[in-house]
Design a protein around this motif. Sequence first.
Motif, PDB file in Angstrom:
ATOM      1  N   ILE A 596       0.930  -3.907 -15.308  1.00  0.00           N
ATOM      2  CA  ILE A 596      -0.181  -3.107 -15.841  1.00  0.00           C
ATOM      3  C   ILE A 596      -1.447  -3.961 -15.920  1.00  0.00           C
ATOM      4  O   ILE A 596      -2.539  -3.489 -15.599  1.00  0.00           O
ATOM      5  N   TYR A 597      -1.299  -5.211 -16.326  1.00  0.00           N
ATOM      6  CA  TYR A 597      -2.471  -6.084 -16.384  1.00  0.00           C
ATOM      7  C   TYR A 597      -3.136  -6.189 -15.017  1.00  0.00           C
ATOM      8  O   TYR A 597      -4.375  -6.154 -14.913  1.00  0.00           O
ATOM      9  N   THR A 598      -2.332  -6.327 -13.968  1.00  0.00           N
ATOM     10  CA  THR A 598      -2.928  -6.450 -12.633  1.00  0.00           C
ATOM     11  C   THR A 598      -3.612  -5.156 -12.206  1.00  0.00           C
ATOM     12  O   THR A 598      -4.533  -5.183 -11.390  1.00  0.00           O
ATOM     13  N   GLN A 599      -3.183  -4.032 -12.771  1.00  0.00           N
ATOM     14  CA  GLN A 599      -3.844  -2.752 -12.469  1.00  0.00           C
ATOM     15  C   GLN A 599      -5.202  -2.651 -13.150  1.00  0.00           C
ATOM     16  O   GLN A 599      -6.023  -1.808 -12.771  1.00  0.00           O
ATOM     17  N   THR A 600      -5.437  -3.482 -14.156  1.00  0.00           N
ATOM     18  CA  THR A 600      -6.690  -3.402 -14.911  1.00  0.00           C
ATOM     19  C   THR A 600      -7.637  -4.557 -14.592  1.00  0.00           C
ATOM     20  O   THR A 600      -8.597  -4.783 -15.332  1.00  0.00           O
ATOM     21  N   GLY A 601      -7.376  -5.298 -13.527  1.00  0.00           N
ATOM     22  CA  GLY A 601      -8.315  -6.317 -13.092  1.00  0.00           C
ATOM     23  C   GLY A 601      -7.869  -7.749 -13.236  1.00  0.00           C
ATOM     24  O   GLY A 601      -8.554  -8.664 -12.769  1.00  0.00           O
ATOM     25  N   PHE A 602      -6.741  -8.005 -13.892  1.00  0.00           N
ATOM     26  CA  PHE A 602      -6.199  -9.359 -13.937  1.00  0.00           C
ATOM     27  C   PHE A 602      -5.707  -9.747 -12.542  1.00  0.00           C
ATOM     28  O   PHE A 602      -5.121  -8.934 -11.829  1.00  0.00           O
ATOM     29  N   THR A 603      -5.906 -10.987 -12.163  1.00  0.00           N
ATOM     30  CA  THR A 603      -5.192 -11.497 -11.002  1.00  0.00           C
ATOM     31  C   THR A 603      -3.745 -11.748 -11.423  1.00  0.00           C
ATOM     32  O   THR A 603      -3.448 -11.859 -12.628  1.00  0.00           O
ATOM     33  N   PRO A 604      -2.810 -11.843 -10.473  1.00  0.00           N
ATOM     34  CA  PRO A 604      -1.438 -12.190 -10.871  1.00  0.00           C
ATOM     35  C   PRO A 604      -1.371 -13.474 -11.688  1.00  0.00           C
ATOM     36  O   PRO A 604      -0.592 -13.566 -12.637  1.00  0.00           O
ATOM     37  N   ALA A 605      -2.196 -14.451 -11.340  1.00  0.00           N
ATOM     38  CA  ALA A 605      -2.194 -15.705 -12.103  1.00  0.00           C
ATOM     39  C   ALA A 605      -2.688 -15.484 -13.526  1.00  0.00           C
ATOM     40  O   ALA A 605      -2.136 -16.038 -14.486  1.00  0.00           O
ATOM     41  N   GLU A 606      -3.729 -14.667 -13.695  1.00  0.00           N
ATOM     42  CA  GLU A 606      -4.238 -14.386 -15.039  1.00  0.00           C
ATOM     43  C   GLU A 606      -3.212 -13.612 -15.859  1.00  0.00           C
ATOM     44  O   GLU A 606      -3.055 -13.855 -17.064  1.00  0.00           O
ATOM     45  N   ALA A 607      -2.513 -12.686 -15.212  1.00  0.00           N
ATOM     46  CA  ALA A 607      -1.482 -11.929 -15.921  1.00  0.00           C
ATOM     47  C   ALA A 607      -0.363 -12.851 -16.376  1.00  0.00           C
ATOM     48  O   ALA A 607       0.112 -12.775 -17.521  1.00  0.00           O
ATOM     49  N   LEU A 608       0.065 -13.745 -15.490  1.00  0.00           N
ATOM     50  CA  LEU A 608       1.150 -14.660 -15.850  1.00  0.00           C
ATOM     51  C   LEU A 608       0.707 -15.641 -16.928  1.00  0.00           C
ATOM     52  O   LEU A 608       1.507 -16.036 -17.786  1.00  0.00           O
ATOM     53  N   ALA A 609      -0.556 -16.020 -16.933  1.00  0.00           N
ATOM     54  CA  ALA A 609      -1.062 -16.883 -18.003  1.00  0.00           C
ATOM     55  C   ALA A 609      -0.907 -16.214 -19.362  1.00  0.00           C
ATOM     56  O   ALA A 609      -0.640 -16.876 -20.371  1.00  0.00           O
ATOM     57  N   ALA A 610      -1.060 -14.877 -19.398  1.00  0.00           N
ATOM     58  CA  ALA A 610      -0.913 -14.142 -20.653  1.00  0.00           C
ATOM     59  C   ALA A 610       0.515 -14.175 -21.170  1.00  0.00           C
ATOM     60  O   ALA A 610       0.759 -13.847 -22.340  1.00  0.00           O
ATOM     61  N   ALA A 611       1.456 -14.567 -20.320  1.00  0.00           N
ATOM     62  CA  ALA A 611       2.862 -14.664 -20.731  1.00  0.00           C
ATOM     63  C   ALA A 611       3.346 -16.107 -20.734  1.00  0.00           C
ATOM     64  O   ALA A 611       4.554 -16.353 -20.809  1.00  0.00           O
ATOM     65  N   THR A 612       2.417 -17.083 -20.652  1.00  0.00           N
ATOM     66  CA  THR A 612       2.815 -18.493 -20.654  1.00  0.00           C
ATOM     67  C   THR A 612       1.901 -19.318 -21.562  1.00  0.00           C
ATOM     68  O   THR A 612       2.159 -19.465 -22.743  1.00  0.00           O
ATOM     69  N   ILE A 613       0.805 -19.800 -21.019  1.00  0.00           N
ATOM     70  CA  ILE A 613      -0.020 -20.747 -21.769  1.00  0.00           C
ATOM     71  C   ILE A 613      -0.792 -20.090 -22.903  1.00  0.00           C
ATOM     72  O   ILE A 613      -0.989 -20.699 -23.959  1.00  0.00           O
ATOM     73  N   VAL A 614      -1.233 -18.835 -22.727  1.00  0.00           N
ATOM     74  CA  VAL A 614      -2.027 -18.207 -23.791  1.00  0.00           C
ATOM     75  C   VAL A 614      -1.185 -17.996 -25.056  1.00  0.00           C
ATOM     76  O   VAL A 614      -1.648 -18.313 -26.163  1.00  0.00           O
ATOM     77  N   PRO A 615       0.046 -17.495 -24.967  1.00  0.00           N
ATOM     78  CA  PRO A 615       0.863 -17.421 -26.190  1.00  0.00           C
ATOM     79  C   PRO A 615       1.143 -18.784 -26.808  1.00  0.00           C
ATOM     80  O   PRO A 615       1.205 -18.901 -28.035  1.00  0.00           O
ATOM     81  N   ALA A 616       1.320 -19.803 -25.966  1.00  0.00           N
ATOM     82  CA  ALA A 616       1.550 -21.143 -26.515  1.00  0.00           C
ATOM     83  C   ALA A 616       0.352 -21.592 -27.340  1.00  0.00           C
ATOM     84  O   ALA A 616       0.507 -22.205 -28.407  1.00  0.00           O
ATOM     85  N   ARG A 617      -0.857 -21.270 -26.863  1.00  0.00           N
ATOM     86  CA  ARG A 617      -2.053 -21.608 -27.641  1.00  0.00           C
ATOM     87  C   ARG A 617      -2.106 -20.811 -28.940  1.00  0.00           C
ATOM     88  O   ARG A 617      -2.516 -21.342 -29.983  1.00  0.00           O
ATOM     89  N   LEU A 618      -1.690 -19.559 -28.874  1.00  0.00           N
ATOM     90  CA  LEU A 618      -1.746 -18.711 -30.069  1.00  0.00           C
ATOM     91  C   LEU A 618      -0.947 -19.323 -31.215  1.00  0.00           C
ATOM     92  O   LEU A 618      -1.399 -19.306 -32.365  1.00  0.00           O
ATOM     93  N   VAL A 619       0.237 -19.860 -30.910  1.00  0.00           N
ATOM     94  CA  VAL A 619       1.072 -20.419 -31.979  1.00  0.00           C
ATOM     95  C   VAL A 619       0.892 -21.926 -32.121  1.00  0.00           C
ATOM     96  O   VAL A 619       1.631 -22.578 -32.860  1.00  0.00           O
TER      97      VAL A 619
END
Length: 679
Positions: A596-619
């Motif tokens: 769904i993220y890629t359908q809204t303008g994320f690149t595949p890399a940006e979408a995968l970042a939302a499930a890897t490094i960005v959550p790590a930064r959040l916590v």
Amino acid sequence: MQHKFVAGWLISLFPSVSLAQVPAADLYTPPADGRHFIIESTGGKHGDSWSWVAADGTRMGREGMNLRGQVWEVDYKGTSGSYGMPSAMTIRGITPQGDAAESFSAAGGSAKWRSPVDAGSTAYSGHAFYLPQGGPIDTNAWFLDRLLAAPDKSLDLLPGGRAHAVKLTSLEVGGSGAAKQTINMWAVTGLNNSPTPMWADAHDRFFAFTSGIGWLPEAYAGEQQRMEAAQAAAMAEQTAALASSLVKVPTEPVAFVDVRLFDADVVRFVSHQTVLVDKGVIIAVGSAASVKLPARARIIKGRGMTLVPGMWDCHMHVGDDYTGLQELSMGITSVRDPGNNDALTIDRRTRAAAGQLLFPHVYPSSLIDGRGPYTAQVANVATSQEEAVAWVDKAKANGFTGVKFYGTFNPDWLPASIAEAHKLGLHVHGHIPAGIRPLDAINDGYDEVTHINWIIMQAMPDSVIAVSNGIMRFEGPGRYGKDVDLDGTPMKTIVATMASRHIYSDPTMVAFEGLYVPDNGDLSPAYAPFVGTLPPVTERGFRTGGFAVPKDLTRADYRASWAKMLALLTRMHEAGIPIVAGTDGAGIELIRELEIYTQTGFTPAEALAAATIVPARLVGMEQHTGSIKVGKTADLALVQGDPSTHITDLRQTRTVMLDGKILDADALRRAAGYSGRPK
């Protein structure tokens, strides 16, 4: 959203839309001597269920439940055939998905059924049990009674599948008086991918069901916590053996050679890379030609494969021990659990640390709500500001990473509660308490707004905001979302504020796609890849469909509002709001979330970042995990294919590393109750 630890079971308990809806006022009235069950959780009482037998032997049931504004009002009647199996069954009433109408009949060597999601017929000898898609708890009581009466505790099911029960533990309930009795917990397989715990009395008759939400006999309603603790301990004995059988601890360095690598730190894919791991830590990353391998290294060839950091599901209400196996099989090595039974969360953490439970890293938030008819199940309930602050203190004492406030929480208590949380270093997120808008919560100190519906709530009418802790948190955005002007002041202001203050969003898009888009009977794209790998009962639930549409709207209206939420996510991403990928589902929807993220303008890399490094930064764990970098913990997933062009390939995990331990993804799938790989 509905919690996963009951979601799979509720699929079989409660139905969705059909044709001739019967209003609650016209449903059966239970007799005074009917067996009464209390529907409850740690958050309080959610409803009532009754069962009784009519004078002619017909089984009857009536049930009403309200989960934060989601209402079920259903009844049923059923007659037995010569083997005690249903020969006829009729279910009526309403659910959040609409009409509960369902029927089953068997005669003349054949059986036929019609439910809110399907219809069918088959040859029938009278020996199989029709497990309805909906109905009161008594339909499940009838099923368990017949299952335990079978000589081998096994039973064929209609429309398909086979159930089997194994007794795991016993418990004395009822105190020391006349109500005292011994009940037995049975683990039932064949309904879900993980065993379903059900309780029977000493005569093998249904007693209760509890898994986050419980259906307990009125006289024993106070026993829920003891029962859940007992069944958790019994299930733990089963999963402890898996923790050792599925793990390989390498004694030598491990090299992933010539892989396509996702570099989350710079958000790009890099070809022909080699990664070397030793003693649970990444010790080398570089081109395949430059990384020198120790002579004794274990080689894992990576040609045609992609190595990604262990993924995160940032909104996963852990169900049971088997949830961990499922998540790991998908390459998910970290989970942010935003609300659960705190005692069970701590117990799982303790067992995982002792090597008795194979589980991803869990970063839990303590769920705090106020007292009222829409109190969240499993909530820690505060009735004053002092109690709210005390719950925050307890979250820190319990080693949790955050607190999550909910819809019935008194908004006047937010400033003090959030100040305490921030003083203790806790992350603050949640739903928005009724009566205020998301920007108010941000101004009070929220670090994150959970769910896309709460973002678009900024533009909802006051009438929606006043009662947003009930069903209006779904119906309001579904009704008005399509007409929201994303360039208007409310939405431009909240997007700009979240971007400038670095306020996170956990949009759980896949959950709202499931609520707004599918008609009853439709197969959601999130679940289509798993069809054929799970019990028929579970897969039938994949077709439950979205919420019922109000009579003055159409499904097209809800879909138009969903499209506006997609456009909103595009604006949020373009503005630089940090997005973390979560599902709020059964735990198998993460890759659909990224699609769904890629359908809204994320690149595949940006979408995968939302499930890897960005959550790590959040916590606050980005120095330890979230990317493939020298010195970080070896949480990794090797997938077949190229997610840089086909993000769906992320479902094709082959090898998973958790803290450097090697896990075979196919073996994990089998242990988690899946018969094969997703498509």
